[in-house]
Scaffold this active site. Structure first.
Site, PDB file in Angstrom:
ATOM      1  N   ASP A 476      -5.054  -8.177 -18.901  1.00 14.51           N
ATOM      2  CA  ASP A 476      -4.130  -9.284 -19.080  1.00 14.51           C
ATOM      3  C   ASP A 476      -3.453  -9.496 -17.724  1.00 14.51           C
ATOM      4  O   ASP A 476      -3.366  -8.564 -16.923  1.00 14.51           O
ATOM      5  CB  ASP A 476      -3.101  -8.924 -20.157  1.00 14.51           C
ATOM      6  CG  ASP A 476      -2.118 -10.053 -20.401  1.00 14.51           C
ATOM      7  OD1 ASP A 476      -2.562 -11.209 -20.465  1.00 14.51           O
ATOM      8  OD2 ASP A 476      -0.912  -9.770 -20.512  1.00 14.51           O
ATOM      9  N   LYS A 477      -2.989 -10.708 -17.456  1.00 14.21           N
ATOM     10  CA  LYS A 477      -2.385 -10.957 -16.139  1.00 14.21           C
ATOM     11  C   LYS A 477      -0.899 -10.610 -16.099  1.00 14.21           C
ATOM     12  O   LYS A 477      -0.489  -9.679 -15.416  1.00 14.21           O
ATOM     13  CB  LYS A 477      -2.571 -12.421 -15.717  1.00 14.21           C
ATOM     14  CG  LYS A 477      -1.964 -12.725 -14.328  1.00 14.21           C
ATOM     15  CD  LYS A 477      -2.093 -14.173 -13.953  1.00 14.21           C
ATOM     16  CE  LYS A 477      -1.052 -15.044 -14.630  1.00 14.21           C
ATOM     17  NZ  LYS A 477       0.322 -14.817 -14.106  1.00 14.21           N
TER      18      LYS A 477
END
Length: 782
Positions: A476-477
């Site tokens: 996930d960023k």
């Protein structure tokens, strides 16, 4: 494991209790104990963890027959640890005898910490055997309306056998054995006197072995103790008293050495429990008082002096210091702590003096939860461990059949019944799979403990095993590859409104939002001392934005996709921000302004990605709800293999499923453990950013990074591969040594006492080899 016989109880009705048992250092002895306990009326399942010495029971919701429980454990050579149990006597005031015998007893027995309850109706006196503290017991009693008076507490009278008895008997056996051998050498052979010495050597050395053998026979288990007794009796039957005595002495000695080795493995977990002090300096109006941490409640203030260990989780109220948090997070560099920041029990204070407000009770601290999860993880068997157990159950009966065949078939052709009977006895000794069974759990628990010391909280051996098989990693960023602390970089007006007006409207609406992008907007407005009007009709749209009314006018805040959905006739015409994440403010007519928000990439992200690729882990992919331009920039900077942008929360899970199907490889999902919980659960391995042990991260993922350092992921893969390599070495060594000695039986080279040395020597070898997993893995990063 037997099924629930009483149909009136469902699985959810069963009560889980955990007991600490000393004196059982053999996996097969633990299995025999569990099989015996499961024959009891109200115990449905029993499981013994050889490494943690914990006996886990599922019982029907009735009183535990404590004397019977102690008796069964004693039959199998174990003892309940007396420092884990308490017997409390008290008077339940204002309760008649029927209430004491009925309602109170039933309520107490629902609790896993309560083992038995007995009462005297005429005096309303209740005696409870329990594992929790007196304060916890009193609190529970008062919650149900019973006033506790005259409570007395003392350790239960559990008679502990002296721990040195096995050593004493082994030494006596060895002395008699040596005397018998010496007398035999003087007389040039076995005499009646030497046989007498051998007899006493067998009696003294075989007491515990014989007792455990009888316990195994009770539950129809063919364990090492039974096989050893058969071999000894067989050797006596054919007149080989010296061989029988040597086997007994060596087996007794080997059990001592094995117990010592297993205890060393257990101490690895115990060290985690000993890093937090039991006492703390509690601040009061008239000074400070030294108090047990169990009696200190959240909200109270404790004083931590320079050089002391932090006793409880808390928040710094006064003082500045540097804390060594390596016992919790694995960070080697001390971290500066200022007022308002949280600290963890078990950390070591530097040179400053801190006043700390306690945030968690002692049994709910991050350290306490880590210890609980490590204990729980050690009892959950990994696939390789389950395979070894299944193999061992087949292996022993097969080898016993081979031993019987050796005793019966060759003599039919040679007529040498005595020789082949002796060789079959040697085969019986070889038949025990002790080394095979114990090698895997010791190695896995050592690996789990090493991981905990390094700030990697792994919830079970199966997840440790899986980490080494991972070939695809999906990040996930926000909050994972980036710091998750967004900053408002710029405010730009795209209309007649000033930048302060844009900021004021946005902050007024975002003030009622819990989205992580709201914080930098509100902080900037406060910094500029802007008056924020009250926003109404605020509605959050996940993955898109938020709407609300300010001074009676409706506004929208969100990404470009949300903007185009609302105002289809208006195009941004190249006004999109290309340097980072941007959100827009507009009303029902026009676009008003742009707020450029920047979330810095973690310094260690690039190193972690590069290390994973070097280890052969690829592809590495990023999932984000951010716009493609911002995602492209981060993906290029970190040299990711692929990315997917502008995803709604539910789309992340579908995209992950597509990746797993496309790559057809074991996949790990790395996230913050909050908004990507479904994706973490769907992946083969879910890894959460632990943020120092938040409840969400610890509960959601299979593995939590206790200090959010992504470089621990390559270290995790390295540790897993190293642990599984040791497991394979142990299995190969155990099987190979057994095979070699089996081949040596046929020509008559292998003897009984050599077989004992080989069997126990192999057990010691795999235990010590497995404990190598406790050593710190070679550094990947400088």
């Amino acid at each position: 494991m037997r099924k629930i016989m009483d149909k009136s109880y469902s699985e959810s009705d069963l009560k889980d209790i955990t007991l600490h048992v000393d004196g059982i250092d053999c996996a097969q002895c633990g299995e025999s104990l569990c099989a015996d306990l499961e024959r009891s009326n109200n115990i449905t399942t029993a499981q013994f963890n050889i490494v943690s010495s914990e006996l886990e029971l599922k019982i029907e919701p009735v009183e535990v027959d404590f004397p019977h429980l102690k008796k069964i454990i004693g039959i199998h050579g174990g003892q309940l640890a007396d420092d884990k149990f308490w017997s409390s006597n008290f008077i339940a005031a204002k309760a008649n005898s029927s209430e004491v015998n009925g309602h109170l007893t039933a309520k107490l027995l629902e609790q896993p910490e309560i083992l038995s309850v007995s009462s005297n109706g005429s005096k309303d006196q209740v005696t409870v055997i329990h594992t929790n503290s007196r304060e916890e017991l009193t609190k529970f009693m008062t919650e149900f309306g019973f006033m506790v008076q005259n409570l007395t507490e003392k350790p239960t009278e559990i008679k502990q056998k002296a721990r040195n008895w096995p050593l004493v008997l082994t030494v006596i056996s060895g002395l008699f054995c040596a005397a018998g051998i010496g007398l035999g050498l003087l007389n040039s052979g076995q005499s009646e006197f030497s046989v007498g010495f051998y007899f006493f050597a067998i009696i003294f050395g075989g007491i515990f072995t014989g007792k455990k053998a009888l316990a195994a026979i009770r539950v129809f288990k063919l364990d090492m103790n039974v096989l050893m007794c058969i071999a000894v009796l067989g050797a006596i039957g054919i007149g080989e008293w010296n061989e029988a005595a040597m086997v007994v002495f060596l087996f007794s000695l080997s059990n001592l050495l094995e117990s010592y080795s297993v205890e060393r493995a257990r101490n690895a977990i115990k060290k985690l429990m000993n890093i937090s002090p039991d006492m703390a300096l509690l601040k009061q109006d008239n000074g400070t008082i030294l108090k047990n941490i169990k009696d200190i409640k959240p909200g109270e203030i404790i004083l931590i002096r320079a050089g002391e260990r932090v006793p409880m989780d808390g928040e710094v109220m006064e003082g500045i210091s540097h804390l060594d948090q390596s016992p919790i997070t694995g960070e080697s560099v001390p971290v500066e702590k200022n007022p308002g920041e949280k600290i963890f029990a078990g950390s070591i204070n530097g040179t400053g003096v801190l006043e700390v407000r306690v945030t968690h009770s002692s049994n709910q601290s991050t350290l306490a939860r880590i210890i609980k999860l490590v204990h729980k993880a050690s009892s959950q068997k990994a696939p390789v461990e389950k395979f070894v157990d299944k193999f061992a159950k087949i292996y022993t009966p097969v080898v016993v059949l081979i031993a019987i065949s050796i005793a019966l078939i060759p003599p039919l052709f040679s007529g040498e019944w005595g020789i082949w009977f002796y060789r079959s006895l040697v085969m019986l000794v070889i038949a025990c799979p002790c080394a095979l069974v114990i090698s895997t759990p010791v190695t896995l628990v050592s690996g789990l403990t090493r991981a905990a010391r390094d700030g990697l909280l792994i919830k079970g051996g199966s997840f440790l095993e899986m980490a080494g098989k991972i070939k695809t990693v999906v990040f996930d960023k926000t909050g994972t590859l980036t710091k998750g602390n967004p900053e408002l970089k710029n405010v730009k007006s795209l209309s007649g409104l000033s930048t302060d007006e844009i900021l004021m409207i946005a902050a007024a609406i975002e003030k009622k939002s819990e989205h992580h992008l709201a914080k930098p907007i509100i902080e900037r407005a406060k910094k500029r001392a802007l008056h924020l009007p009250e926003a109404g009709s605020v509605i959050s749209i996940p993955g898109k934005g938020i709407t609300g009314e300010v001074d009676g006018k409706k506004y929208f805040i969100g990404n470009h996709r949300f903007f185009e959905e609302i105002l289809l006739q208006i195009k941004l015409n190249g006004k999109f921000n290309t340097s980072g994440s941007a959100i827009y403010l507009w009303d029902e007519v026009q676009l008003l302004g742009e707020l450029e928000i920047f979330d810095p990439v973690r310094e260690e992200s690039a190193e972690a990605v590069a290390a994973l690729k070097k280890m052969g882990v690829a592809p590495i992919i990023m999932l984000t709800g951010d716009n493609k331009l911002a995602a492209t920039r981060i993906a290029q900077n970190l040299q990711l293999d692929d990315f997917h942008a502008e995803l709604l929360p539910d789309e992340k899970m579908r995209r992950l499923a597509d990746i797993m199907k496309k790559t057809n490889s074991k996949t790990a999902m790395v996230g913050d453990g909050i908004n990507d919980a479904p994706a973490l659960a769907a992946a083969d391995l879910g890894i959460a950013m632990g943020e120092g042990g938040t409840d969400i991260a610890l509960e959601t993922a299979d593995i939590a990074l206790m200090n959010d350092d992504l470089r621990k992921i390559p270290s995790l893969v390295q540790l897993s591969r190293r642990v599984m390599k040791i497991v394979r070495q142990n299995i190969a060594a155990a099987i190979l040594i057994k095979l070699i000695f089996t081949l040596l039986i046929i020509p008559g080279i292998a003897t009984l006492w050599l077989a004992v040395i080989a069997d126990v020597g192999t057990s010691l070898l795999v235990i010590l080899n497995g404990m190598r997993a406790l050593k710190k893995t070679p550094a990947i990063f400088n």
